[in-house]
Scaffold this active site. Structure first.
Site, PDB file in Angstrom:
ATOM      1  CB  THR A   1      -2.152  -8.947  -7.361  1.00  0.00           C
ATOM      2  OG1 THR A   1      -3.197  -9.835  -6.972  1.00  0.00           O
ATOM      3  CG2 THR A   1      -1.602  -8.221  -6.149  1.00  0.00           C
TER       4      THR A   1
ATOM      5  CB  SER B   1      -0.919  -8.432  -0.544  1.00  0.00           C
ATOM      6  OG  SER B   1      -1.316  -7.201   0.044  1.00  0.00           O
ATOM      7  CE  LYS B   2      -5.659 -13.165  -4.198  1.00  0.00           C
ATOM      8  NZ  LYS B   2      -6.336 -14.330  -4.501  1.00  0.00           N
ATOM      9  NE  ARG B   3      -4.808  -8.631   3.839  1.00  0.00           N
ATOM     10  CZ  ARG B   3      -4.288  -7.689   4.613  1.00  0.00           C
ATOM     11  NH1 ARG B   3      -5.053  -6.730   5.079  1.00  0.00           N
ATOM     12  NH2 ARG B   3      -3.015  -7.708   4.931  1.00  0.00           N
ATOM     13  CE  LYS B   4      -1.871  -4.130   3.817  1.00  0.00           C
ATOM     14  NZ  LYS B   4      -0.634  -4.138   4.543  1.00  0.00           N
TER      15      LYS B   4
END
Ligand code: GLU
Length: 485
Positions: free
Chosen positions: A258, A252-255
């Site tokens: 991507t 995911s983008k947050r982690k």
């Protein structure tokens, strides 16, 4: 049988690293078997699909060299390859299923569906369509439609028994039919849902293997049902494990970055990213970690895709990228550094700098920072940086003055500069580092740089001596008094 495979990204947002990952396996499988790899754009979400996103998909996959044999931009015998251009086909197929009795018109309003959903939630039941219109006489539904009620077409899914299918990666997969909803196939605006369009196209485009991310596996029973009611042969199913964040959740983008564009902008080499993505789902003989797409193709088999969810490990990617950067011929590296700042610099100077930084680049965008001191005049650093932990200011002043004098009288090539500086350290009875470090800081403003002799050589006599003078002056200046409030 000719192997035909596809990726079918939806053009919403930035092109995703998972798309490249799945593209790599599809493309490798197609080409290993002398088949075709298709790119189909699934743009039936009219709100979220954009042309810009579609273009970014083309550009990013092209950047990675994951080119396709048929697609919206290059055409092919099974086009069009953009679903928004095939809406008629889906409509025809959906109504065909209604005629066969395998699907039905549904006029349930959003309000009714919402009430059903609420009642199910209250009864702790999984949300699903309750079959209201399926159970009404067709004439009744027809009457409502003729009276202007909006309608959709839904697939009739069995309510008992199991859907069993074989997946190349996961073996036998079983879903209870009563877990599967009467899926909407055609929406009230006449456009298809993913499920209908995807299956119709896979069939019409003669796709033999559906190799896609495992997040789609729960859609597969609906697709199998569609193949059955259309009377078509289903493809081989192959659901590849999702890329994961370090904590093993879905990438995911947050982690984790991507967006493929991010990797390009950072200066990951496309061939390194492709090699890294291959490592995520596939092992070469003897676990070789660096290999070309041709080598991968030679050894690849869909049976050998690893079932475990691979962790997208940025450190590993950096390592792979480093391996590729070190391997590039210097002129090629200089060329690739162009967009990262080198294009604005004197090519002759870049050619001399590149070998100095080749071992130090993690990504191409490190270029600016690693080479800043070769350009411009004044360096910004604190006088204190010149003075090592065990040194005094007068020590360092002495070293710098002596170094300046020695260097001024040395022929300007790396070997001579190194020899003379080492001799000077010996004469001054200090360790090489004690002399080299202040000289390094004086000429570069930093404590970590490529080898000092070669750095000096590239900087040139005039600039190096001027910087030594500036450092000597910096140390001579009285330390700034602490600011009074
Ligand atoms: N449109 C789907 C996606 O966005 C395609 C999934 C599939 O390959 O069936 O990935």
């Amino acid at each position: 049988m000719t192997v035909r495979v596809r990726i079918a990204p939806s053009p919403t947002g930035d092109p995703h690293v998972g798309t490249a990952y799945v593209a790599l396996f599809n493309r490798t499988w197609a080409h290993k078997n002398g088949g075709q790899f298709l790119l189909r754009i699934e743009d039936t979400d009219r709100v979220r699909s954009t042309k810009e996103s579609e273009k970014m998909i083309f550009d990013s996959l092209g950047w990675l060299g994951l080119t396709w044999d048929e697609g919206p931009d290059i055409g092919g015998p099974f086009g069009p390859y953009r679903q928004s251009e095939r809406v008629e086909t889906y409509l025809k197929h959906a109504t065909g299923l209604v005629e066969k009795g395998a699907a039905y018109y549904c006029t349930c309003t959003a309000d009714r569906l919402e009430a059903v959903r609420k009642a199910q939630a209250a009864a702790k039941l999984a949300p699903r369509y309750d079959g209201h219109c399926r159970n009404l006489p067709a004439t009744e539904v027809r009457k409502q439609i003729d009276a202007g009620a909006p309608w959709v077409i839904r697939l009739k899914v069995a309510s008992d028994g199991e859907c069993r299918f074989k997946d190349v990666v996961r073996g036998e997969v079983v879903f209870a039919w009563d877990q599967i909803d009467d899926q909407i196939l055609l929406k009230s605006d006449g456009w298809p849902t993913y499920h209908l369009a995807n299956v119709v196209d896979d069939h019409l485009m003669e796709i033999t293997h559906v190799i896609r991310a495992e997040e789609w596996i729960s859609s597969t029973p609906k697709h199998i049902k569609l193949y059955e009611v259309f009377g078509w042969e289903p493809p081989v199913w192959c659901h590849v494990p999702l890329l994961r964040n370090k904590d093993r959740t879905k990438i995911s983008k947050r982690k984790n970055p991507t967006s493929l564009r991010w990797y390009e902008e950072q200066g990951y080499l496309p061939e390194a990213l492709v090699n890294f993505l291959a490592l995520m789902g596939f092992s070469m003989p003897e676990n070789r970690e660096i290999f070309t797409p041709a080598e991968m193709q030679e050894h690849f088999h869909i049976d050998r895709i690893n079932a475990g969810g691979p962790v997208f490990d940025m450190e590993k990617l950096d390592w792979v990228n480093g391996q590729y950067i070190r391997k590039l011929p210097a002129e090629e590296l200089a060329r690739r550094l162009g967009p990262f700042g080198a294009a604005g610099h004197d090519p002759a100077l870049v050619a001399r700098i590149v070998p100095l930084i080749q071992d130090r680049l993690r990504v191409l965008s490190d270029y600016k920072d690693l080479t800043a001191f070769f350009f411009g005049d004044a360096l910004a650093y604190e006088a204190a940086t010149l003075v090592g932990k065990k040194q005094t200011v007068p020590d360092v002043q002495g070293h710098l003055r002596a170094a300046r004098e020695t260097l001024a009288a040395t022929p300007w090539d790396a070997a001579a500069l190194e020899t003379r500086l080492k001799e000077l350290a010996a004469t001054r009875n200090v360790k090489v580092g004690e002399l080299f470090m202040p000289v390094r800081v004086a000429v570069t403003g930093r404590t970590a740089t490529p080898p000092l002799d070669r750095t000096l050589e590239v900087l040139g006599r005039e600039r190096s001596l001027a910087r030594l003078d500036a450092a000597i002056a910096k140390l001579a200046a009285p330390a700034k008094a602490p600011e009074t409030p």
